[in-house]
Design a protein around this motif. Structure first.
Motif, mmCIF file in Angstrom:
data_model
loop_
_atom_site.group_PDB
_atom_site.id
_atom_site.type_symbol
_atom_site.label_atom_id
_atom_site.label_comp_id
_atom_site.label_asym_id
_atom_site.label_seq_id
_atom_site.Cartn_x
_atom_site.Cartn_y
_atom_site.Cartn_z
ATOM 1 N N HIS A 175 0.834 -1.206 0.000
ATOM 2 C CA HIS A 175 0.000 0.000 0.000
ATOM 3 C C HIS A 175 0.869 1.257 0.000
ATOM 4 C CE1 HIS A 175 -3.095 -2.879 0.996
ATOM 5 N NE2 HIS A 175 -3.985 -1.951 0.708
ATOM 6 N N PRO A 176 0.403 2.282 -0.700
ATOM 7 C CA PRO A 176 1.163 3.542 -0.716
ATOM 8 C C PRO A 176 0.929 4.337 0.568
ATOM 9 C CG PRO A 176 -0.859 3.815 -1.942
ATOM 10 C CD PRO A 176 -0.802 2.354 -1.528
ATOM 11 N N ASP A 177 1.888 5.191 0.887
ATOM 12 C CA ASP A 177 1.679 6.136 1.982
ATOM 13 C C ASP A 177 0.519 7.052 1.609
ATOM 14 O OD1 ASP A 177 3.805 5.291 3.607
ATOM 15 O OD2 ASP A 177 5.218 6.657 2.648
ATOM 16 N N LEU A 178 -0.241 7.463 2.602
ATOM 17 C CA LEU A 178 -1.305 8.426 2.358
ATOM 18 C C LEU A 178 -0.681 9.790 2.094
ATOM 19 C CD1 LEU A 178 -3.922 7.367 5.048
ATOM 20 C CD2 LEU A 178 -3.913 6.860 2.600
ATOM 21 N N ALA A 179 -1.041 10.372 0.960
ATOM 22 C CA ALA A 179 -0.492 11.675 0.543
ATOM 23 C C ALA A 179 1.024 11.634 0.467
ATOM 24 C CB ALA A 179 -0.950 12.786 1.482
ATOM 25 N N GLY A 180 1.559 10.481 0.109
ATOM 26 C CA GLY A 180 3.006 10.311 0.046
ATOM 27 C C GLY A 180 3.569 10.541 -1.340
ATOM 28 N N ARG A 181 4.823 10.147 -1.519
ATOM 29 C CA ARG A 181 5.550 10.347 -2.770
ATOM 30 C C ARG A 181 4.833 9.693 -3.947
ATOM 31 N NH1 ARG A 181 7.987 7.209 -5.716
ATOM 32 N NH2 ARG A 181 8.038 5.539 -4.185
ATOM 33 N N ALA A 182 4.396 8.436 -3.771
ATOM 34 C CA ALA A 182 3.717 7.741 -4.868
ATOM 35 C C ALA A 182 2.427 8.460 -5.260
ATOM 36 C CB ALA A 182 3.423 6.294 -4.478
ATOM 37 N N ALA A 183 1.724 8.964 -4.270
ATOM 38 C CA ALA A 183 0.480 9.690 -4.549
ATOM 39 C C ALA A 183 0.777 10.962 -5.341
ATOM 40 C CB ALA A 183 -0.238 10.027 -3.247
ATOM 41 N N MET A 184 1.775 11.682 -4.924
ATOM 42 C CA MET A 184 2.094 12.947 -5.584
ATOM 43 C C MET A 184 2.613 12.709 -7.002
ATOM 44 S SD MET A 184 1.129 15.141 -3.415
ATOM 45 C CE MET A 184 -0.023 14.012 -2.666
ATOM 46 N N ALA A 185 3.312 11.581 -7.213
ATOM 47 C CA ALA A 185 3.865 11.281 -8.532
ATOM 48 C C ALA A 185 2.877 10.520 -9.416
ATOM 49 C CB ALA A 185 5.150 10.474 -8.371
ATOM 50 N N GLY A 186 1.713 10.158 -8.858
ATOM 51 C CA GLY A 186 0.731 9.398 -9.615
ATOM 52 C C GLY A 186 1.147 7.965 -9.856
ATOM 53 N N GLU A 187 1.964 7.416 -8.968
ATOM 54 C CA GLU A 187 2.516 6.074 -9.137
ATOM 55 C C GLU A 187 1.833 5.045 -8.242
ATOM 56 O OE1 GLU A 187 6.565 6.754 -8.059
ATOM 57 O OE2 GLU A 187 7.051 7.702 -9.972
ATOM 58 N N MET A 188 0.516 5.089 -8.170
ATOM 59 C CA MET A 188 -0.190 4.093 -7.370
ATOM 60 C C MET A 188 -1.409 3.606 -8.114
ATOM 61 S SD MET A 188 -1.645 6.413 -4.300
ATOM 62 C CE MET A 188 -2.585 7.866 -4.582
ATOM 63 N N ALA A 189 -1.994 2.540 -7.596
ATOM 64 C CA ALA A 189 -3.167 1.947 -8.239
ATOM 65 C C ALA A 189 -4.271 2.990 -8.383
ATOM 66 C CB ALA A 189 -3.649 0.757 -7.419
ATOM 67 N N GLU A 190 -5.040 2.851 -9.448
ATOM 68 C CA GLU A 190 -6.113 3.805 -9.744
ATOM 69 C C GLU A 190 -7.112 3.895 -8.594
ATOM 70 O OE1 GLU A 190 -8.433 6.667 -11.383
ATOM 71 O OE2 GLU A 190 -6.410 6.073 -11.927
ATOM 72 N N ASP A 191 -7.466 2.764 -7.987
ATOM 73 C CA ASP A 191 -8.402 2.801 -6.858
ATOM 74 C C ASP A 191 -7.825 3.626 -5.718
ATOM 75 O OD1 ASP A 191 -10.604 1.297 -7.821
ATOM 76 O OD2 ASP A 191 -9.567 -0.581 -7.392
ATOM 77 N N SER A 192 -6.552 3.429 -5.410
ATOM 78 C CA SER A 192 -5.921 4.199 -4.326
ATOM 79 C C SER A 192 -5.907 5.687 -4.647
ATOM 80 C CB SER A 192 -4.492 3.714 -4.076
ATOM 81 O OG SER A 192 -4.496 2.449 -3.473
ATOM 82 N N ARG A 193 -5.588 6.017 -5.895
ATOM 83 C CA ARG A 193 -5.573 7.432 -6.301
ATOM 84 C C ARG A 193 -6.949 8.049 -6.116
ATOM 85 N NH1 ARG A 193 -7.501 10.617 -9.305
ATOM 86 N NH2 ARG A 193 -8.627 9.083 -10.523
ATOM 87 N N ARG A 194 -7.966 7.352 -6.571
ATOM 88 C CA ARG A 194 -9.331 7.861 -6.472
ATOM 89 C C ARG A 194 -9.770 7.986 -5.004
ATOM 90 N NH1 ARG A 194 -11.118 4.840 -10.055
ATOM 91 N NH2 ARG A 194 -11.679 3.064 -8.778
ATOM 92 N N GLU A 195 -9.440 7.003 -4.182
ATOM 93 C CA GLU A 195 -9.824 7.030 -2.771
ATOM 94 C C GLU A 195 -9.134 8.178 -2.036
ATOM 95 O OE1 GLU A 195 -10.471 2.217 -2.916
ATOM 96 O OE2 GLU A 195 -8.689 3.021 -1.955
ATOM 97 N N GLN A 196 -7.836 8.356 -2.298
ATOM 98 C CA GLN A 196 -7.120 9.447 -1.636
ATOM 99 C C GLN A 196 -7.635 10.806 -2.109
ATOM 100 O OE1 GLN A 196 -2.939 9.337 -0.878
ATOM 101 N NE2 GLN A 196 -2.864 7.093 -0.827
ATOM 102 N N ALA A 197 -7.921 10.928 -3.384
ATOM 103 C CA ALA A 197 -8.478 12.188 -3.897
ATOM 104 C C ALA A 197 -9.834 12.467 -3.265
ATOM 105 C CB ALA A 197 -8.579 12.143 -5.422
ATOM 106 N N GLY A 198 -10.648 11.435 -3.102
ATOM 107 C CA GLY A 198 -11.962 11.599 -2.491
ATOM 108 C C GLY A 198 -11.880 12.119 -1.063
ATOM 109 N N ALA A 199 -10.768 11.812 -0.385
ATOM 110 C CA ALA A 199 -10.570 12.296 0.982
ATOM 111 C C ALA A 199 -9.858 13.652 1.008
ATOM 112 C CB ALA A 199 -9.762 11.270 1.786
ATOM 113 N N GLY A 200 -9.583 14.212 -0.169
ATOM 114 C CA GLY A 200 -8.933 15.515 -0.238
ATOM 115 C C GLY A 200 -7.423 15.474 -0.094
#
Length: 170
Positions: A68-93
């Protein structure tokens, strides 16, 4: 969305192709869950995914948590995570943090990883960034075994959300 009948009729390969990403970068969970079909309900399908993880050896559970990626971590900022994770983290702001919030998440991610050896896992769907930060700050005080079990429980919640997004109730 698939009906339960369609899910139960899929070959193992088709099932894994369709649901292999429910468990973050861990298609082995879907493969094990597929062997528990037919499912009588969508809840039974969710339970099969959770049971697959519970039955797995500890080293595979650890690998799943670490996938699992860190929440609001490097992978999230670089767009390097699963689409579901990206969408879920974006949904939480978490894709719209102020510099101060980002710094706080970065510090907590680091502290958590140093303390437990794996990323902080929280099913963020429906949560606010404030609720996520509060959970972070509370859980970092847990014992390693309590936090390990909490992480697996949160992964089970993630399974539920992702399966509910793909399979019709029934």
């Amino acid at each position: 969305m698939l009906s339960l009948a369609e899910v139960n009729a899929l070959s193992i390969d088709a099932f894994v192709a369709r649901f292999g990403d429910v468990a973050e970068n861990s298609p082995w969970v879907a493969e094990a869950a597929a062997a528990m079909r037919p499912y009588r309900s969508r809840d039974a399908m969710v339970a099969a995914f959770a049971q697959a993880v519970r039955r797995a050896p500890r080293h595979m559970q650890v690998t799943l948590i670490r996938a699992h990626p860190d929440l609001a971590g490097r992978a999230a900022m670089a767009g390097e995570m699963a689409e579901d994770s990206r969408r879920e983290q974006a949904g939480a702001g978490l894709d719209r943090l102020s510099p101060e919030e980002f710094e706080r998440f970065t510090a907590l991610n680091g502290l958590y990883r140093r303390t437990f050896g794996f990323p902080f896992i929280l099913a963020v769907k429906g949560a606010t960034k404030e609720q996520i930060l509060e959970a972070f700050e509370t859980r970092v005080g847990n014992t390693p075994e309590v936090e390990f079990q909490t992480a697996l429980g949160q992964i089970g919640r993630i399974f539920r959300f992702r399966i509910e997004d793909r399979v019709l109730p029934g």
